[in-house]
Design an enzyme around this catalytic site. Structure first.
Site, mmCIF file in Angstrom:
data_model
loop_
_atom_site.group_PDB
_atom_site.id
_atom_site.type_symbol
_atom_site.label_atom_id
_atom_site.label_comp_id
_atom_site.label_asym_id
_atom_site.label_seq_id
_atom_site.Cartn_x
_atom_site.Cartn_y
_atom_site.Cartn_z
ATOM 1 N N GLU A 1 14.611 23.693 28.194
ATOM 2 C CA GLU A 1 14.902 24.179 28.972
ATOM 3 C C GLU A 1 15.420 23.221 29.912
ATOM 4 O OE1 GLU A 1 13.662 27.758 29.780
ATOM 5 O OE2 GLU A 1 13.859 27.567 28.042
ATOM 6 N N GLU B 1 15.707 25.273 38.286
ATOM 7 C CA GLU B 1 16.700 26.291 38.325
ATOM 8 C C GLU B 1 18.185 26.100 38.653
ATOM 9 O OE1 GLU B 1 17.867 30.878 37.242
ATOM 10 O OE2 GLU B 1 15.853 30.535 37.616
#
Length: 287
Positions: free
Chosen positions: A110, A132
C-alpha cells in the site's frame, strides 16, 4: 459494521485530555513527547517477534528523502499494537509470525516506493509513502448517511493501510478516539494514529467480510456464498478484503503480485512457510 476492537482510550495524538490528571497532549506528542511516555521498551507479543533492528532491516528505505522520512517509526508501530493485543498474539508462534508477516506485506504494498529495478530490489521499499499519490477523487460516498462527509474534506488513502472513504474514516475515528470525518489528515500527520488505523482496519470485521486477523489466525469460517465465490482462507483472501474489487478475480494482477512478493520476503525473514492460497486470481471480490 461489527463492533470495533479496543476503543477505551483515545489516540495518543488526539490532542485531548487522556489522563485523569488532565495532561493535555499537543501535536508535539507525535514528535517525541509520546515516545518518551509510551516508549517501545515494554515487551509486547509483536515486539518479541519484531525487534527495532529487524524492523529497520525490513524497511531500510522508509526514511529516504523521497519517502516519508521519520514518519513510520518503530515506536509508533509498537505503541499501536498495544491497543490491539490479539494482533500477533493469537495462536502458536508460526501463526503469530504469519499474521505479522501478512500485515507488514499488505501495508508495504500500500505504501511502496519501489519499482522493478529499484536499489536492493522492489520488496525493500515498504512504508515509503504516507499519502495517496494523485487521488482521483475525494473518496466521499454521499449516500452513506451514517458517516457523512464533512465539507471540504478528502477521504483519500492515508497511512500504512491507505485508509480510504468516509465510511472507514468515521468508524476508525470513533474506535480510536479522534474525529475521522472532520480531521482525516491526522492519519498522515500523526504516526501513532496512522498505525492504529491500519490495525483497526486489520482487526475489524465488516459484514459480509471477516477481518484480516480472523483469516490469518484460522478463525475464518466460509459461508455458502464464500464457498461459491472460492474465497478460501489464506493471504489471498486478505488481499480480497483490502482491495478485492480492483485486484481479485484477475489473472496475474501486478498489485497482487507485489503483495505476494513482500509477503514471501517477510515469511523468509521470519523462517516460516507462506501457507496456502496466496493470490485471489480465482476469487470473486466481495463487491
Amino acid at each position: 459494521m461489527a463492533a470495533p476492537y479496543h476503543h477505551s482510550r483515545p489516540s495518543v495524538c488526539d490532542h485531548r485530555l487522556v489522563l485523569a490528571v488532565a495532561v493535555f497532549l499537543t501535536a508535539a506528542a507525535c514528535a517525541g513527547v509520546a515516545e518518551a511516555r509510551y516508549g517501545a521498551g515494554r515487551s509486547t507479543p509483536v515486539a518479541a517477534i519484531v525487534s527495532e533492528d529487524l524492523y529497520s532491516s525490513l524497511f531500510p528505505h522508509r526514511d529516504d528523502v523521497n519517502c516519508s522520512k521519520g514518519f513510520y517509526t518503530y515506536a509508533s508501530f509498537i505503541r499501536a499494537t498495544r491497543k490491539f493485543p490479539k494482533f500477533g498474539g493469537t495462536g502458536d508462534l508460526v501463526t503469530r509470525k504469519r499474521e505479522i508477516a501478512a500485515f507488514l506485506a499488505q501495508i508495504s504494498q500500500e505504501t511502496t516506493g519501489g519499482w522493478a529495478t529499484a536499489p536492493d530490489g522492489p520488496y525493500m521499499w515498504g512504508l515509503c509513502f504516507k499519502d495517496e499519490i494523485s487521488p482521483q477523487s475525494s473518496y466521499c460516498d454521499a449516500t452513506n448517511k451514517k458517516w457523512p462527509c464533512y465539507p471540504g474534506k478528502s477521504y483519500n488513502g492515508r497511512g500504512p493501510i491507505q485508509l480510504s472513504w468516509n465510511y472507514n474514516y468515521g468508524p476508525a475515528g470513533e474506535a480510536l478516539g479522534f474525529d475521522g470525518l472532520r480531521n482525516p489528515e491526522l492519519v498522515s500527520t500523526c504516526p501513532d494514529t496512522a498505525f492504529q488505523t491500519a490495525l483497526w482496519f486489520w482487526m475489524t470485521p465488516r459484514q459480509p467480510m471477516p477481518s484480516c486477523h480472523q483469516v490469518m489466525v484460522g478463525e475464518y469460517c466460509p459461508s455458502t456464498a464464500d464457498a461459491a465465490a472460492n474465497r478460501t482462507a489464506g493471504f489471498g483472501l486478505v488481499t480480497n478484503i483490502i482491495n478485492g474489487g480492483l485486484e481479485c478475480n484477475i489473472a496475474n494482477n501486478e498489485r497482487v503480485n507485489g503483495r505476494i512478493g513482500f509477503y514471501r520476503r517477510y515469511c523468509q525473514v521470519f523462517g516460516i512457510h507462506v501457507g496456502p492460497n496466496l493470490d485471489c486470481a480465482h476469487q470473486l471480490p466481495y463487491s
